[in-house]
Design a protein around this motif. Sequence first.
Motif, PDB file in Angstrom:
ATOM      1  N   LEU A   1       1.085  -1.259  -0.089  1.00 10.72           N
ATOM      2  CA  LEU A   1       0.049   0.259  -0.053  1.00 10.72           C
ATOM      3  C   LEU A   1       0.733   1.026   0.189  1.00 10.72           C
ATOM      4  O   LEU A   1       1.210   2.360  -1.243  1.00 10.72           O
ATOM      5  CB  LEU A   1      -1.221  -0.080   1.400  1.00 10.72           C
ATOM      6  CG  LEU A   1      -1.991  -0.756   1.353  1.00 10.72           C
ATOM      7  CD1 LEU A   1      -3.014  -1.152   2.536  1.00 10.72           C
ATOM      8  CD2 LEU A   1      -2.866  -0.740  -0.095  1.00 10.72           C
ATOM      9  N   GLU A   2       2.421   1.325   0.636  1.00 10.97           N
ATOM     10  CA  GLU A   2       2.788   2.240   0.899  1.00 10.97           C
ATOM     11  C   GLU A   2       3.522   2.490  -0.339  1.00 10.97           C
ATOM     12  O   GLU A   2       3.960   3.627  -0.913  1.00 10.97           O
ATOM     13  CB  GLU A   2       3.681   2.090   1.872  1.00 10.97           C
ATOM     14  CG  GLU A   2       4.623   3.271   1.986  1.00 10.97           C
ATOM     15  CD  GLU A   2       4.309   4.287   2.826  1.00 10.97           C
ATOM     16  OE1 GLU A   2       4.596   5.701   2.129  1.00 10.97           O
ATOM     17  OE2 GLU A   2       3.250   4.404   3.084  1.00 10.97           O
TER      18      GLU A   2
ATOM     19  N   ILE B   1       2.498   1.546  -2.960  1.00  8.97           N
ATOM     20  CA  ILE B   1       1.427   2.397  -4.286  1.00  8.97           C
ATOM     21  C   ILE B   1       0.889   3.904  -4.007  1.00  8.97           C
ATOM     22  O   ILE B   1       1.426   4.535  -5.257  1.00  8.97           O
ATOM     23  CB  ILE B   1       0.371   1.703  -4.341  1.00  8.97           C
ATOM     24  CG1 ILE B   1       0.222   0.248  -4.132  1.00  8.97           C
ATOM     25  CG2 ILE B   1      -1.137   2.226  -4.539  1.00  8.97           C
ATOM     26  CD1 ILE B   1      -1.471  -0.478  -4.892  1.00  8.97           C
ATOM     27  N   ARG B   2       0.884   4.592  -2.630  1.00  9.46           N
ATOM     28  CA  ARG B   2       1.047   5.573  -2.471  1.00  9.46           C
ATOM     29  C   ARG B   2       0.965   6.204  -2.573  1.00  9.46           C
ATOM     30  O   ARG B   2       1.827   7.624  -3.378  1.00  9.46           O
ATOM     31  CB  ARG B   2       0.854   5.420  -0.534  1.00  9.46           C
ATOM     32  CG  ARG B   2       0.200   7.322  -0.262  1.00  9.46           C
ATOM     33  CD  ARG B   2       0.263   7.137   1.143  1.00  9.46           C
ATOM     34  NE  ARG B   2       1.457   7.115   1.265  1.00  9.46           N
ATOM     35  CZ  ARG B   2       2.881   8.151   1.259  1.00  9.46           C
ATOM     36  NH1 ARG B   2       2.441   9.256   0.404  1.00  9.46           N
ATOM     37  NH2 ARG B   2       4.703   7.534   1.501  1.00  9.46           N
ATOM     38  N   GLU B   3       2.926   6.386  -2.910  1.00  8.45           N
ATOM     39  CA  GLU B   3       4.314   7.008  -2.925  1.00  8.45           C
ATOM     40  C   GLU B   3       3.996   7.163  -4.465  1.00  8.45           C
ATOM     41  O   GLU B   3       4.358   7.745  -5.634  1.00  8.45           O
ATOM     42  CB  GLU B   3       5.722   6.381  -3.161  1.00  8.45           C
ATOM     43  CG  GLU B   3       5.574   6.375  -1.260  1.00  8.45           C
ATOM     44  CD  GLU B   3       7.263   5.457  -0.887  1.00  8.45           C
ATOM     45  OE1 GLU B   3       7.961   4.885  -1.843  1.00  8.45           O
ATOM     46  OE2 GLU B   3       7.075   5.643   0.086  1.00  8.45           O
TER      47      GLU B   3
ATOM     48  N   VAL C   1       1.226   6.625  -6.780  1.00 11.34           N
ATOM     49  CA  VAL C   1      -0.090   7.933  -6.930  1.00 11.34           C
ATOM     50  C   VAL C   1       0.406   9.475  -7.193  1.00 11.34           C
ATOM     51  O   VAL C   1       0.427  10.027  -8.109  1.00 11.34           O
ATOM     52  CB  VAL C   1      -1.115   7.133  -6.281  1.00 11.34           C
ATOM     53  CG1 VAL C   1      -2.175   8.722  -6.361  1.00 11.34           C
ATOM     54  CG2 VAL C   1      -1.865   6.134  -6.438  1.00 11.34           C
ATOM     55  N   GLU C   2       0.666   9.036  -5.723  1.00  9.75           N
ATOM     56  CA  GLU C   2       1.936  10.828  -5.749  1.00  9.75           C
ATOM     57  C   GLU C   2       2.755  11.678  -6.279  1.00  9.75           C
ATOM     58  O   GLU C   2       2.584  12.545  -7.443  1.00  9.75           O
ATOM     59  CB  GLU C   2       2.083  10.850  -4.044  1.00  9.75           C
ATOM     60  CG  GLU C   2       1.164  11.099  -3.592  1.00  9.75           C
ATOM     61  CD  GLU C   2       2.236  11.029  -1.411  1.00  9.75           C
ATOM     62  OE1 GLU C   2       3.099  11.108  -1.493  1.00  9.75           O
ATOM     63  OE2 GLU C   2       1.242  10.733  -0.639  1.00  9.75           O
TER      64      GLU C   2
ATOM     65  N   GLN D   1      -4.763  -4.856  -6.427  1.00 11.05           N
ATOM     66  CA  GLN D   1      -4.256  -4.002  -6.095  1.00 11.05           C
ATOM     67  C   GLN D   1      -5.789  -2.184  -6.929  1.00 11.05           C
ATOM     68  O   GLN D   1      -5.457  -2.644  -8.317  1.00 11.05           O
ATOM     69  CB  GLN D   1      -2.999  -3.595  -6.889  1.00 11.05           C
ATOM     70  CG  GLN D   1      -2.310  -5.054  -6.020  1.00 11.05           C
ATOM     71  CD  GLN D   1      -0.647  -5.071  -5.956  1.00 11.05           C
ATOM     72  OE1 GLN D   1      -0.156  -3.559  -6.218  1.00 11.05           O
ATOM     73  NE2 GLN D   1      -0.592  -5.455  -7.197  1.00 11.05           N
TER      74      GLN D   1
ATOM     75  N   PHE E   1      -7.002   1.751  -6.650  1.00 13.52           N
ATOM     76  CA  PHE E   1      -6.706   3.405  -6.776  1.00 13.52           C
ATOM     77  C   PHE E   1      -7.964   3.475  -7.294  1.00 13.52           C
ATOM     78  O   PHE E   1      -8.343   3.838  -8.265  1.00 13.52           O
ATOM     79  CB  PHE E   1      -6.051   3.863  -6.751  1.00 13.52           C
ATOM     80  CG  PHE E   1      -5.218   5.139  -6.801  1.00 13.52           C
ATOM     81  CD1 PHE E   1      -4.979   5.242  -5.287  1.00 13.52           C
ATOM     82  CD2 PHE E   1      -5.840   6.296  -7.632  1.00 13.52           C
ATOM     83  CE1 PHE E   1      -5.681   7.109  -5.102  1.00 13.52           C
ATOM     84  CE2 PHE E   1      -5.646   7.220  -7.481  1.00 13.52           C
ATOM     85  CZ  PHE E   1      -6.113   7.704  -5.852  1.00 13.52           C
TER      86      PHE E   1
ATOM     87  N   SER F   1      -9.963   7.590  -7.251  1.00  8.41           N
ATOM     88  CA  SER F   1      -9.626   8.453  -7.295  1.00  8.41           C
ATOM     89  C   SER F   1     -10.693   9.173  -6.246  1.00  8.41           C
ATOM     90  O   SER F   1     -11.589   9.195  -6.962  1.00  8.41           O
ATOM     91  CB  SER F   1      -9.190   9.503  -7.957  1.00  8.41           C
ATOM     92  OG  SER F   1     -10.388   9.772  -8.839  1.00  8.41           O
TER      93      SER F   1
END
Length: 198
Positions: free
Chosen positions: A87-88, A90-92, A94-95, A166, A168, A170
């Motif tokens: 998850l971390e 993916i977060r990085e 996406v940002e 997985q 995401f 928005s």
Amino acid sequence: MFSNEMGAKILFTVLITSTVLCNGTVLDTKKLKDELFDLAYNGLGVQKMQDHFDSLSFRSLSLSGDDIVSEMELAIRQKVLSTVQALENIREAVEKSFEETEIRFTPCCEIADNLEFNTAFGKSLDTRIGCTRIADNADPNPRFLSNEVIDVMKENSDSFSNLKWQYFGSEEGVFTIYPASLIDDCDNYDHRFRSAHH
């Protein structure tokens, strides 16, 4: 395990007591017994199965409950930590993606249907790409992810064997899914407003 002969005798006894008469005629018990033994040994392969069990070697193991619990705890901890790490990742991604060139991924309802069945997912899919579902009332010009996010999701799948789908989603109404799979109806879905039964 009781012997084959004992098993056949029990089966024979049950059948005899429940079917003494058939159309008013007394059954030939010897013939029935022979038929039952033939069914057990030849039809069902009881003797072959027994021979197989007899050929196996067994040994006693002494198990420690504390050790088993510790192993289970470690396995669960590793599974949770790997999921958090994925998850971390993916977060990085996406940002970073929102600062780079966006790619409009193929909608999931337009994915080619020549997909390969994947036993881990129990579904036909394409692990090379992701796909999107865009809500009916999505923002007029929503942002899309870059290919780097899908690359990170692929790396997660390679690194963490317990991961499956997985996603995401928005706030603007774009739902990105990896790996890609064919979905019948892309329009009738909004990840931001899911009904209570989901």
